[in-house]
Every structure is written in structure tokens, then in C-alpha cells.
Design a protein around this motif. Sequence first.
Motif: not given
Length: 310
Positions: A71-72, A74-78, A81-82, A86, A90, A139
Motif C-alpha cells: 500500500k505504501e 504501489t498506486h493501483n488506483d492511479s 496504472t489502470k 504498474p 511497483e 494487491d
Amino acid sequence: TGASGASRGSQLVGGQATGGVVTSGMETTPGYVAGELGQYFEQLLAPQVERARQRKFFEGYTRAQAGETLKELTHNDSPLTKIFGPSGFEQGAQFFAAQSAINKWSTDRLAEIDTLKRMPEGELAKVMSETSLGMMTGDLYADALVQQGLLEAQGPVIKQVSAARYQWLQQEGASRYSEAANSAADALQAIAVGQAALSPDKRDTEATRLQTMRFLDGMQKPEGMADETYLRALKGFMRNQMAKGNFYSVELLREAGIDNILDDTARAQMEDAYEKYANRAMDRAASEPDVIERMMRVDVQIETEQVSVA
């Protein structure tokens, strides 16, 4: 005094003007030359791009290894990233998390192998499934790696569990076989000794015959038992009976042809054991008062019969 009207009226669109007439010039699209240049620069820069990607991957891997959570890192909601997936950084963190989960699952299952080998197949499959699900990280991208890795890891683990189960079942089978065989042999010995102490007219030969048949039937190889396990159990049983001085069962097996299924080494070992324990049994019996008394009665009976005949 200025450009002519024809010249002023001409327009240059994708070509060149000559004498007020627009003619087509060179093609304005990149063409194959520019395409080849693009490939050239792509190949030229590829090693540098790959090195940069590896650096970022390793950085993410080591940061996760140092204890930072996904969680610290990675930014999977970015939105990026979508769209693109990643980043290399990441991916490194996700790879470490997946690798750790897979290794932990394999280590934990192998540590439980003594329990797993005793489980029915359906129960074992349930444990494998539930523990695999327990390794998920939450994740999306790391879990895809975990699932793939667990599919590969389960094969070797299940293979080891199956091998351990086979050995355990053989050992359990041999123990049950030896216990039953020794119990039947002890019963046979008791009946045979008891009948031998009686006079011929009082002996119950039917009881001895039935116990003999029961004993020999029980000495057959159990279904599912490997030949090697069966022979090992059989040799152990014979040694145990000889050590106890119970030679009725041993003699029955020898008459039944047990020597034919033993190799030369095992046959020689059984012969040595037979001689050793038979001599020991004779020495022990000769020192017992009731045995000495019976032997003296037999000697007197023989002498009496010889005198009568004379």
C-alpha cells in the motif's frame, strides 16, 4: 514593382509554386527512411531503457524487502496504472510480495507434512485450497503472481506429501500385519504346546488344525502392501517368533515354502537365526523342571518298550 496577379493568387499547399502554378513536391509523410531511423534509435536506446527499468524494479523489490508494504509502494488506483499497468518500481515490490507469499506457503505445508500425509485426499485438497487463498495480498497485480506461483508450487509439495503418505501407509500396514501375525502365532503356539502335553487319545487335533489354517491365512500379503514391505515384515515376524521360542509358526512357514520368496542373503540370515534361537530354546527348556520330568518319563517309556520287545 511587385508580384504579378498570377503569382499573388497562387497558393503553396504541400508543393512548390512555379510560374503561378502549384506543382506537387516531395512526399511530406515520414516514409520508410524515417521508420528505419525510428527502429534504429529504439534499438540504440533499448539497453539503456532496460537498465533503467531494472534499476526501478530492483529498487521496488528492495524497498518491499526492507519491510515497506504494498500500500505504501504501489498506486493501483492511479489512472496511469489502470491504463499502462504498474511501473517497474511497483512491479519489483509486487514481485517480492508474491515471492514471499509463495515461499511461506511451501515452507508451512512441508512443515505440516506429518499431518497432511494422514489426511484423506478430499480433506487434503481442501487444506491446499484454503491455505492458498490465505496467501493473497490484496494487491491485484501481486495476487496474479501469487496465483501463478502457487499453481507451480503445489505440484512438488503434493508430490512430497503423496510420497510421505505412501511410506506412512506401508509402515502402518506392516505394523498391523505384524501385530495380527504375532497374535495368531502366539495362539497357535499355546494350542500346540497344550496338545503336545496330552496323551494321544486326549488330543484335540481339530482345534490345532483350525488354528493352523487361521494362522496361514493371516500370513498372506495384505492388499496394497508392497512386496518389499511384506518381506521386511515377514522376516521381522519370524525373528520375533524364534526369539520367543515359538517354533510352531516358524516351521509352518518353512513347510509352506517361505524360503522360496527370500533371496540368498535373507535365507542365510534366517538359517543362522533359526539355529541360534533353536539352540537357545533347547538350553532353556532343558533347565526347566517340568521339561526334565517329561523327558525322563519318555526315556522310561522307551526303555520299557525296548524290554517288552526283547
